[in-house]
Design an enzyme around this catalytic site. Structure first.
Site, mmCIF file in Angstrom:
data_model
loop_
_atom_site.group_PDB
_atom_site.id
_atom_site.type_symbol
_atom_site.label_atom_id
_atom_site.label_comp_id
_atom_site.label_asym_id
_atom_site.label_seq_id
_atom_site.Cartn_x
_atom_site.Cartn_y
_atom_site.Cartn_z
ATOM 1 N N ASP A 97 -61.425 120.373 -23.349
ATOM 2 C CA ASP A 97 -59.981 120.275 -23.258
ATOM 3 C C ASP A 97 -59.671 119.432 -22.026
ATOM 4 O O ASP A 97 -60.483 119.299 -21.111
ATOM 5 C CB ASP A 97 -59.359 121.675 -23.158
ATOM 6 C CG ASP A 97 -57.917 121.697 -23.654
ATOM 7 O OD1 ASP A 97 -57.288 120.621 -23.720
ATOM 8 O OD2 ASP A 97 -57.419 122.788 -23.960
ATOM 9 N N TRP A 98 -58.465 118.866 -22.001
ATOM 10 C CA TRP A 98 -58.127 117.877 -20.984
ATOM 11 C C TRP A 98 -58.047 118.543 -19.603
ATOM 12 O O TRP A 98 -57.187 119.371 -19.325
ATOM 13 C CB TRP A 98 -56.819 117.203 -21.353
ATOM 14 C CG TRP A 98 -57.002 115.928 -22.115
ATOM 15 C CD1 TRP A 98 -56.428 114.720 -21.812
ATOM 16 C CD2 TRP A 98 -57.800 115.682 -23.277
ATOM 17 N NE1 TRP A 98 -56.834 113.761 -22.709
ATOM 18 C CE2 TRP A 98 -57.675 114.310 -23.615
ATOM 19 C CE3 TRP A 98 -58.629 116.481 -24.050
ATOM 20 C CZ2 TRP A 98 -58.335 113.736 -24.697
ATOM 21 C CZ3 TRP A 98 -59.294 115.915 -25.134
ATOM 22 C CH2 TRP A 98 -59.144 114.562 -25.448
#
Length: 828
Positions: free
Chosen positions: A225-226
């Protein structure tokens, strides 16, 4: 080019260990790195799942907006979901997107989860089936899908750091199960979440290696995930393959140094690069010549937006059909469908009627080319037939909405919208452009930019005390006609990217405005490291009198042949980055529904939410229709249902409590950083059955425009352990209209040697029949529905002996029961 292991190894041999390591973090926010030596171009990624935004948050770059994921699951129609996946893939290809960051396979564990609209359901089997259908639809057209957020990332509170404690059986049977289904469907990427599981952050967790890559044989790419990668060596030694975003992740040069000094083995990095190259080859992004998957030309994030072709009629028609297919008729006392031929006046009531919420808040948001509100849809359906009267009612609780282009003008050009300027440290203008509205999440960066300024000339249509606001972080100010309204420094309390970059909190001030007297509103915020660029300017007129609004609505309803009152949640209530604290729609909206229902027994309450809400008036209205967040065609699709052109096809993918206190699992708040999943296997309807509680509406509930009798359940006398079981259910359409029924099958295991739910969902099939017609639904119960995870042996086992098969319309209505004997090898 070929994708054989030998070819991948040949390409790998062209790179130094350092070059290999550098391939494994992003080049930009949304792109992977290119490698000219291999003919490897950048891969472009985009948020989903209700639409494909592309690389930029820019309202001029529009995207087809489908119903929310919870609405798609409510269709219980995998073929339709697969078709919608194909629509998303076509949109991705038009935008030069290779990888769609969808579907979200986390579960509706607690009704308070703030991101439920982006997740499918409470049940692992239904979530897995619908998610796999979306994966197939997207990937059939050369775009890669991403199963996220692996794993147990089921709430938003402290989501960057929360340590979920879940027992091994529940993890295997409940939370990992939808991801296993996605891998079986061939998903190309899996996204590791922010959270930890049992003490280890997911980007370094052993679960990435096993069961994902080992037992399940996943040969794709595990992407973070970012911003979820916060360290180098432990994450690099794990099953994580790609750290996003770039170029300043903890991998990059740090990973290259770790490989050089031997703290991260070269063969570990080589496996990650092989996976990335296999993905690129599948996408047509590897080798000599022009890329073939998504088009060679890709605009940079700071380039002017390219014009988007008009939405094709077939796309609009499919999105509209999906609205009706997912809408759930929760209750109906002979009011729906409304007959347009018998209507002279229809009252449409509520703020959500005119400004229907079409999508949830957060990183998955897109800018649709248009949005059809419920009011728009009703007016279009009744044009030339009946008069439509709209009463807005009270303003819903929540933040003031961003400035809209129809409420203000650019002070420089005089055209609808706002003026965006980028200023240097001395206040000199570096850049200026007109934008459509006040929600500007990515103002264009230019060299020397120091301050974002948004100005608009307000055109008040209502006199009185307005609420004006500016959202963002850092030093901000707001002025009206040169008079300061607020100023201060507002540091971010979190580094959650959804909050910093998408949904920053607003600071408010009040001001008196008069009709016919324009006012110049100017908002400024300084750009500082760690505060993002997002700047939102909002304005809300004086709230209607809370006591007078229901009375006005009641008068309109009393004078109409039917009333449609629309209520729902706001972005303040259902949004990424936040869990809910209540399921209430608020006293003002509840009072509105009660007043309208008391004035007109032919009142339809339309509920505009992404997840469960309390409906204390549900027995007082003539009908309750759940619209979800219905996407851009919402109003037309709902009008199709309201006026009988289409049947409400939806069934609940999640159990709805009458009151929050009734729900068996509600906790989303960690204690000392930990969130225990103490309920184990008993999530959703399983938990309700375990505690012998009755909800407002069960998982699987939903009415159509006809009635059904479930007449006979046929189960084979015996089945082998580890085999699928086929059961047949005969149902009869006992109503006066053709319709569709969703026949659901549940399992129970009386006298089990291991802990079990009272019963659990195992399969379904949809059938159609004419009035009076009998039809048989064939339901395949997969072998996995009968197995359990044996912790002692760390293996799947199936108990032999007598099982119970139940069939019916919902988890709480299963009138047909039969026994099944399971034989063969297996042990408890």
């Amino acid at each position: 080019m070929g994708t054989s292991d030998e070819e991948i190894d040949r390409l790998l041999g062209k790179l130094t260990p350092r070059a290999r390591a550098l391939l494994l973090d992003g080049a930009t926010t949304w792109r992977t790195r290119a490698e000219p030596a291999l003919g490897l171009r950048e891969l472009v990624m985009s948020d989903g799942p209700a639409g494909v935004r592309g690389e930029a948050w820019d309202e001029r770059i529009t995207s087809v907006l489908l119903p929310s994921a919870s609405a798609l699951a409510a269709t219980w129609d995998e073929d339709l979901v697969e078709s919608l996946g194909g629509l998303l893939a076509a949109e991705a290809r038009r935008k030069g997107v290779d990888v769609l960051l969808a579907p979200t396979l986390n579960l509706h564990r607690s009704p308070l989860g703030g991101r439920h609209f982006e997740c499918f359901s409470e049940d692992p089997e239904l979530t897995g089936r619908v998610g796999a259908a979306l994966v197939r639809g997207v990937q059939a057209h050369g775009v890669a899908a991403t199963a996220k957020h692996y794993v147990a990332n089921d709430s938003e509170t402290d989501r960057l750091t929360v340590d979920v404690r879940v027992d091994e059986r529940a993890l295997r049977e409940v939370y990992l199960a939808p991801f296993e289904a996605a891998v079986a469907a061939g998903v190309r990427l899996v996204m590791a979440g922010y959270n930890a599981v049992d003490g280890t952050t997911m980007t370094a967790n052993a679960l990435l290696s096993d069961p994902l890559k080992g037992e399940w044989g996943f040969d794709g790419v595990v992407v973070s995930d970012w911003g979820a990668v916060r360290s180098t060596e432990d994450t690099a030694r794990s099953g994580l393959d790609l750290a996003m975003p770039g170029p300043d992740s903890p991998w990059g040069e740090a990973l290259a140094r770790a490989v050089a000094d031997g703290t991260v083995p070269e063969d570990t990095v080589d496996d990650k690069v092989r996976r990335l190259l296999r993905l690129a080859a599948w996408l047509g992004a590897l080798g000599e010549g022009e890329p073939t998957a998504s088009g060679a030309a890709r605009a940079g994030t700071e380039a002017p937006p390219a014009p988007r072709p008009a939405v094709a009629p077939r796309e609009r028609a499919l999105a509209r059909r999906a609205v009706a297919a997912g809408s759930v008729l929760l209750a109906n006392r002979g009011v729906l469908p409304l007959d347009p031929g018998r209507l002279r006046t229809v009252a449409v009531i509520g703020a959500h009627a005119a400004r229907t919420r079409t999508q949830g808040g957060g990183s998955a948001g897109v800018f649709p080319p248009h949005e059809v509100s419920v009011l728009d849809g009703v007016r279009a359906a009744l044009r030339g037939r009946a008069r439509v009267v709209h009463v807005p009612g009270p303003r819903p609780d929540g933040p003031a909405p961003p400035l809209d282009h129809d409420a203000c003008t650019d002070p420089r050009s005089g055209l609808p919208g706002v003026l965006l300027r980028m200023l240097d440290a001395d206040g000199r203008e570096l850049y200026a452009e007109r934008r459509r509205g006040g929600r500007l999440l990515e103002p264009r960066l230019v060299p020397g930019a120091h301050t974002v300024e948004i100005s608009a000339r307000l055109r008040p249509r209502t006199a009185g005390r307005w609420t004006l606001g500016v959202a963002g972080f850092g030093r901000m100010s707001l002025a009206l006609d040169g008079r300061p309204l607020l100023a201060g420094d507002f540091p971010p309390p979190t580094d959650d990217p959804a909050v910093v970059h998408v949904n920053p909190p607003a600071q408010y001030a009040g001001a008196d405005l008069a009709v016919g007297q324009d006012a110049l509103l100017v908002a400024r915020r300084e750009l500082a490291p760690g505060t993002g660029r997002a700047t939102v300017v909002s304005a809300a007129p004086p709230a209607p009198d809370a006591a007078a609004s229901p009375a006005e609505a009641a008068r309109a309803a009393a004078g109409a042949d039917a009333a449609i009152v629309v209520v729902g949640t706001t972005e303040h209530g259902e949004c990424e980055g936040y869990d809910r604290t209540t399921l209430s729609l608020g006293a003002t909206q509840n009072a509105l529904v009660r007043a309208v229902a008391a004035a007109n027994p032919r009142t339809v309450a339309v509920v505009n939410s992404g997840g469960p809400v309390e409906l204390p008036w549900r027995d007082a209205v003539g009908a309750v229709l759940l619209a979800w967040f219905p996407g851009q065609e919402g109003g037309d699709g709902l009008a199709d249902v309201l006026f009988g052109r289409a049947e409400p096809g939806g069934r609940l993918p999640t159990t709805w409590p009458a009151a929050l206190a009734d729900a068996p699992v509600t906790r989303t708040l960690p204690a000392d950083g930990r969130l225990p999943y103490d309920e184990g296997l008993h999530v959703g309807h399983r938990g309700w059955l375990r505690h012998a509680r009755v909800p407002a509406y069960w998982f699987g509930h939903g009415l159509g425009y006809t009635t059904w009798a479930h007449e006979e359940l046929t189960v084979p006398p015996r089945a082998g352990a580890g085999e699928d079981v086929t059961v047949r259910v005969r149902v009869r359409n006992t109503g006066a209209r053709s319709g569709r029924e969703v026949v659901q099958v549940y399992l129970a295991r009386p006298g089990s040697a291991v802990e079990r739910p009272v019963r659990w969902f195992a399969g379904y099939a949809a059938v159609r029949a004419r009035p009076g017609e009998s039809v048989t639904a064939t339901v395949r119960v997969p072998a996995r529905a009968l197995r359990h995870w044996c912790v002692r042996e760390r293996a799947w086992r199936t108990e032999t002996g007598r099982w119970r098969v139940l069939a019916g319309r919902s988890a709480g209505e299963v009138p047909l029961v039969a026994d099944l004997e399971v034989v063969g090898p297996g042990s408890g």
